[in-house]
Design a protein around this motif. Structure first.
Motif, PDB file in Angstrom:
ATOM      1  N   PRO A 103       0.832  -1.205   0.000  1.00  0.00           N
ATOM      2  CA  PRO A 103       0.000   0.000   0.000  1.00  0.00           C
ATOM      3  C   PRO A 103       0.867   1.256   0.000  1.00  0.00           C
ATOM      4  O   PRO A 103       2.028   1.223   0.405  1.00  0.00           O
ATOM      5  N   ALA A 104       0.286   2.357  -0.441  1.00  0.00           N
ATOM      6  CA  ALA A 104       1.004   3.639  -0.435  1.00  0.00           C
ATOM      7  C   ALA A 104       1.349   3.997   1.000  1.00  0.00           C
ATOM      8  O   ALA A 104       0.534   3.786   1.901  1.00  0.00           O
ATOM      9  N   PRO A 105       2.552   4.513   1.230  1.00  0.00           N
ATOM     10  CA  PRO A 105       2.892   4.943   2.592  1.00  0.00           C
ATOM     11  C   PRO A 105       1.882   5.970   3.101  1.00  0.00           C
ATOM     12  O   PRO A 105       1.524   6.905   2.400  1.00  0.00           O
ATOM     13  N   ARG A 106       1.428   5.781   4.330  1.00  0.00           N
ATOM     14  CA  ARG A 106       0.384   6.639   4.907  1.00  0.00           C
ATOM     15  C   ARG A 106       0.749   8.119   4.869  1.00  0.00           C
ATOM     16  O   ARG A 106      -0.102   8.976   4.684  1.00  0.00           O
ATOM     17  N   ALA A 107       2.010   8.428   5.026  1.00  0.00           N
ATOM     18  CA  ALA A 107       2.439   9.833   5.020  1.00  0.00           C
ATOM     19  C   ALA A 107       2.191  10.494   3.670  1.00  0.00           C
ATOM     20  O   ALA A 107       2.029  11.705   3.588  1.00  0.00           O
ATOM     21  N   ALA A 112      -0.362  13.090  -1.782  1.00  0.00           N
ATOM     22  CA  ALA A 112      -0.394  12.460  -3.109  1.00  0.00           C
ATOM     23  C   ALA A 112      -1.444  11.345  -3.129  1.00  0.00           C
ATOM     24  O   ALA A 112      -1.111  10.165  -3.161  1.00  0.00           O
ATOM     25  N   PRO A 113      -2.728  11.716  -3.116  1.00  0.00           N
ATOM     26  CA  PRO A 113      -3.784  10.696  -3.074  1.00  0.00           C
ATOM     27  C   PRO A 113      -3.843   9.829  -4.330  1.00  0.00           C
ATOM     28  O   PRO A 113      -4.492   8.792  -4.329  1.00  0.00           O
ATOM     29  N   PHE A 114      -3.131  10.243  -5.375  1.00  0.00           N
ATOM     30  CA  PHE A 114      -3.124   9.485  -6.623  1.00  0.00           C
ATOM     31  C   PHE A 114      -2.197   8.273  -6.554  1.00  0.00           C
ATOM     32  O   PHE A 114      -2.227   7.422  -7.439  1.00  0.00           O
ATOM     33  N   ILE A 115      -1.362   8.169  -5.530  1.00  0.00           N
ATOM     34  CA  ILE A 115      -0.477   7.008  -5.399  1.00  0.00           C
ATOM     35  C   ILE A 115      -1.273   5.865  -4.790  1.00  0.00           C
ATOM     36  O   ILE A 115      -1.737   5.944  -3.657  1.00  0.00           O
ATOM     37  N   GLU A 116      -1.445   4.796  -5.576  1.00  0.00           N
ATOM     38  CA  GLU A 116      -2.227   3.640  -5.139  1.00  0.00           C
ATOM     39  C   GLU A 116      -1.396   2.646  -4.348  1.00  0.00           C
ATOM     40  O   GLU A 116      -1.924   1.897  -3.548  1.00  0.00           O
ATOM     41  N   GLY A 117      -0.115   2.612  -4.626  1.00  0.00           N
ATOM     42  CA  GLY A 117       0.741   1.646  -3.965  1.00  0.00           C
ATOM     43  C   GLY A 117       2.115   1.632  -4.600  1.00  0.00           C
ATOM     44  O   GLY A 117       2.397   2.393  -5.533  1.00  0.00           O
ATOM     45  N   ILE A 127       6.047   3.123  -8.671  1.00  0.00           N
ATOM     46  CA  ILE A 127       5.010   3.897  -7.998  1.00  0.00           C
ATOM     47  C   ILE A 127       3.737   3.793  -8.830  1.00  0.00           C
ATOM     48  O   ILE A 127       3.694   4.252  -9.974  1.00  0.00           O
ATOM     49  N   MET A 128       2.720   3.180  -8.259  1.00  0.00           N
ATOM     50  CA  MET A 128       1.461   2.978  -8.981  1.00  0.00           C
ATOM     51  C   MET A 128       0.582   4.208  -8.803  1.00  0.00           C
ATOM     52  O   MET A 128       0.324   4.629  -7.676  1.00  0.00           O
ATOM     53  N   ILE A 129       0.153   4.783  -9.945  1.00  0.00           N
ATOM     54  CA  ILE A 129      -0.670   5.984  -9.859  1.00  0.00           C
ATOM     55  C   ILE A 129      -2.047   5.752 -10.497  1.00  0.00           C
ATOM     56  O   ILE A 129      -2.190   4.956 -11.416  1.00  0.00           O
ATOM     57  N   ASN A 130      -3.008   6.464  -9.970  1.00  0.00           N
ATOM     58  CA  ASN A 130      -4.373   6.421 -10.466  1.00  0.00           C
ATOM     59  C   ASN A 130      -4.622   7.720 -11.229  1.00  0.00           C
ATOM     60  O   ASN A 130      -4.628   8.799 -10.624  1.00  0.00           O
TER      61      ASN A 130
END
Length: 147
Positions: A103-107, A112-117, A127-130
């Protein structure tokens, strides 16, 4: 199992879900628009459709780089609307096992809410982006005005 289009920006690796990418094209003539927001490079004519184009380097606050023969535009679906994303290079379409995705680091989530994981693939971190979450509501409205 997820299929990602893996691309590079500033020597880092990113991935976008294959189902959100309509096509990958070579860099086309981009028509710049006066008074548009800074991350919108302009528009392209994609087989009769006007598509806004965003330079992901600018959007992510990365240094500018001259376009090369490897530069590509990912044409992606953003909740029913097309947008083009300029990337340094598309490397491959890869199948990633779910157990290789963290999962995307909580920080990062608020910034960067677009980082999925983060996917581990061939000794790389991807870096997985939405695509649909890269922009705020207001920024999406600006893109809709352009396209």
């Amino acid at each position: 199992m997820r299929q990602l289009v893996i691309f590079s920006l500033n020597d880092e690796f990113y991935g976008m879900d294959i189902f959100s990418v309509n096509e990958i094209i070579k860099l086309l003539k981009i028509v710049s628009l006066p008074s548009s927001v800074s991350f919108i490079e302009g528009i392209i004519n994609l087989r009769g459709k006007v598509v806004p184009v965003v330079d992901l380097r600018k959007r992510f606050g990365l240094p500018k780089k001259e376009y090369t023969d490897d530069t590509r535009i990912l044409v992606a679906d953003m909740e029913g609307h097309l947008a083009g994303f300029i990337v340094d290079e598309v490397l491959e379409v890869a199948s990633i096992n779910d157990d290789s995705i963290e999962p995307a680091p909580r920080a990062l989530i608020p910034e960067a809410p677009f980082i999925e994981g983060i996917a581990k693939f061939k000794e790389k971190l991807v870096i997985m982006i939405n695509a649909a979450k890269i922009f705020s509501f207001e920024e999406k409205q600006e893109l809709l005005k352009v396209g």
